[in-house]
Design a protein around this motif. Structure first.
Motif, mmCIF file in Angstrom:
data_model
loop_
_atom_site.group_PDB
_atom_site.id
_atom_site.type_symbol
_atom_site.label_atom_id
_atom_site.label_comp_id
_atom_site.label_asym_id
_atom_site.label_seq_id
_atom_site.Cartn_x
_atom_site.Cartn_y
_atom_site.Cartn_z
ATOM 1 N N GLN A 50 22.166 -21.204 10.513
ATOM 2 C CA GLN A 50 21.704 -21.157 9.119
ATOM 3 C C GLN A 50 20.684 -20.034 8.959
ATOM 4 O O GLN A 50 19.575 -20.233 8.474
ATOM 5 C CB GLN A 50 21.067 -22.495 8.731
ATOM 6 C CG GLN A 50 22.025 -23.674 8.786
ATOM 7 C CD GLN A 50 21.359 -24.986 8.428
ATOM 8 O OE1 GLN A 50 21.948 -25.836 7.760
ATOM 9 N NE2 GLN A 50 20.123 -25.179 8.865
ATOM 10 N N GLY A 51 21.056 -18.854 9.351
ATOM 11 C CA GLY A 51 20.146 -17.715 9.324
ATOM 12 C C GLY A 51 20.332 -16.895 10.573
ATOM 13 O O GLY A 51 21.231 -17.146 11.379
ATOM 14 N N SER A 52 19.480 -15.909 10.759
ATOM 15 C CA SER A 52 19.629 -15.004 11.893
ATOM 16 C C SER A 52 19.046 -15.621 13.164
ATOM 17 O O SER A 52 18.061 -16.353 13.122
ATOM 18 C CB SER A 52 18.946 -13.670 11.591
ATOM 19 O OG SER A 52 17.558 -13.862 11.369
ATOM 20 N N VAL A 53 19.692 -15.322 14.270
ATOM 21 C CA VAL A 53 19.201 -15.713 15.589
ATOM 22 C C VAL A 53 18.499 -14.498 16.183
ATOM 23 O O VAL A 53 19.098 -13.440 16.328
ATOM 24 C CB VAL A 53 20.367 -16.183 16.491
ATOM 25 C CG1 VAL A 53 19.884 -16.390 17.919
ATOM 26 C CG2 VAL A 53 20.974 -17.467 15.943
ATOM 27 N N SER A 54 17.238 -14.653 16.509
ATOM 28 C CA SER A 54 16.417 -13.519 16.942
ATOM 29 C C SER A 54 16.343 -13.406 18.457
ATOM 30 O O SER A 54 16.334 -14.420 19.176
ATOM 31 C CB SER A 54 14.990 -13.658 16.396
ATOM 32 O OG SER A 54 14.989 -13.776 14.993
ATOM 33 N N HIS A 92 19.283 -30.949 14.977
ATOM 34 C CA HIS A 92 18.319 -29.865 14.848
ATOM 35 C C HIS A 92 18.445 -29.107 13.531
ATOM 36 O O HIS A 92 17.438 -28.711 12.934
ATOM 37 C CB HIS A 92 18.468 -28.905 16.030
ATOM 38 C CG HIS A 92 17.944 -29.456 17.316
ATOM 39 N ND1 HIS A 92 17.898 -28.738 18.491
ATOM 40 C CD2 HIS A 92 17.429 -30.686 17.620
ATOM 41 C CE1 HIS A 92 17.384 -29.483 19.450
ATOM 42 N NE2 HIS A 92 17.108 -30.675 18.948
ATOM 43 N N MET A 93 19.675 -28.936 13.062
ATOM 44 C CA MET A 93 19.870 -28.184 11.824
ATOM 45 C C MET A 93 19.657 -29.046 10.583
ATOM 46 O O MET A 93 19.016 -28.614 9.625
ATOM 47 C CB MET A 93 21.261 -27.551 11.819
ATOM 48 C CG MET A 93 21.440 -26.456 12.862
ATOM 49 S SD MET A 93 23.131 -25.781 12.947
ATOM 50 C CE MET A 93 23.233 -24.906 11.391
ATOM 51 N N ASP A 94 20.187 -30.267 10.602
ATOM 52 C CA ASP A 94 20.163 -31.094 9.396
ATOM 53 C C ASP A 94 18.883 -31.917 9.257
ATOM 54 O O ASP A 94 18.374 -32.087 8.147
ATOM 55 C CB ASP A 94 21.372 -32.028 9.378
ATOM 56 C CG ASP A 94 22.684 -31.266 9.355
ATOM 57 O OD1 ASP A 94 22.684 -30.103 8.903
ATOM 58 O OD2 ASP A 94 23.716 -31.819 9.789
ATOM 59 N N ASP A 100 19.401 -23.295 14.177
ATOM 60 C CA ASP A 100 20.495 -23.591 15.105
ATOM 61 C C ASP A 100 19.968 -24.612 16.107
ATOM 62 O O ASP A 100 18.831 -25.097 15.982
ATOM 63 C CB ASP A 100 20.912 -22.283 15.800
ATOM 64 C CG ASP A 100 22.277 -22.335 16.484
ATOM 65 O OD1 ASP A 100 22.914 -23.410 16.473
ATOM 66 O OD2 ASP A 100 22.697 -21.301 17.015
ATOM 67 N N THR A 101 20.755 -24.938 17.112
ATOM 68 C CA THR A 101 20.277 -25.772 18.206
ATOM 69 C C THR A 101 19.008 -25.160 18.786
ATOM 70 O O THR A 101 18.925 -23.947 18.982
ATOM 71 C CB THR A 101 21.356 -25.868 19.302
ATOM 72 O OG1 THR A 101 22.542 -26.447 18.747
ATOM 73 C CG2 THR A 101 20.887 -26.728 20.464
ATOM 74 N N GLY A 102 18.020 -25.997 19.072
ATOM 75 C CA GLY A 102 16.753 -25.487 19.589
ATOM 76 C C GLY A 102 16.816 -25.057 21.040
ATOM 77 O O GLY A 102 16.127 -24.122 21.450
#
Length: 215
Positions: A50-54, A92-94, A100-102
């Motif tokens: 749900q967004g960018s993974v850094s 983790h997301m909802d 995303d998964t932590g």
């Protein structure tokens, strides 16, 4: 004649070319530790982030061990490992509202490894960078988070398959990133939590077995 059954660790390494690596030069990684079989987010059909993974922009300096406090299921199948990965990601997301998964990786009670946060596997293979996770407050920019399926409070013990594969994954991660086995910690080392339960008491054994596995 009844032959002894191979452990989950040997099956996992054989599937990744580990047994061949013992006989053929050049099949192991530069770290000297063979890459275990890890199911990517694509393989277990994870939801998109749900967004960018850094990326952090450097190598991690530690591993932080967790448990997911899910049911201590007797289902040791690969399909169950994938269901567990979905359960953690949805939580983790909802519920937590995270991207995303932590965790970076999860180890099932049957000894199957799944990639947690997207891009964790590709960066582990590269050995030069890692994904910013969401598993340990104040340490996400330093550590790889590895979570174990199950709840290990009140005397519960991890199954043999899970333990063996946790050792294998930690050894590979240490080798890829140049992390000393002495820098394998538990979540409770860095916060007010009971996580990872009895696995925290077993950290000295884990460090010792990882060091031995790395040669």
């Amino acid at each position: 004649m009844n032959l002894p059954q191979p452990s989950r660790r040997h099956v996992l390494l054989a599937g990744a070319g580990g047994l061949a690596a013992a006989a053929l030069p050049g099949t192991a990684h530069a770290s000297g530790v063979v890459e275990p079989d890890i199911d990517s987010t694509a393989q277990w059909k994870a939801r998109p982030p749900q967004g960018s993974v850094s990326l952090v922009g450097k190598r991690p300096t530690m591993i932080v061990v967790h448990h997911t406090v899910s049911a201590n299921t007797s289902d040791v199948s690969r399909a169950q490992a994938h269901r567990h990965a979905h359960w953690v990601q949805d939580l983790h997301m909802d519920k937590n509202g995270w991207t995303d998964t932590g965790y970076h990786f999860l180890v099932s009670r049957g000894g199957w490894i799944t990639e947690g946060r997207h891009r964790s596997l590709s960066t582990l293979r590269s050995g030069s960078d890692f994904v910013l996770g969401a598993h340990t407050a104040g340490r996400n920019g330093e550590g790889i988070g590895i979570a174990n399926e199950g709840a290990y409070h009140d005397g519960a013990q991890p199954p043999r398959a899970q333990w063996e594969v946790l050792v294998t994954l930690c050894a590979y991660t240490c080798g890829q990133y140049g992390i000393a086995p002495s820098r394998i910690y538990g979540h409770k080392d860095f916060g007010d939590t009971l996580c990872p339960g009895v696995l925290h008491d077993k950290l000295p054994q884990l460090r010792s077995e990882v060091a031995a596995s790395m040669g």
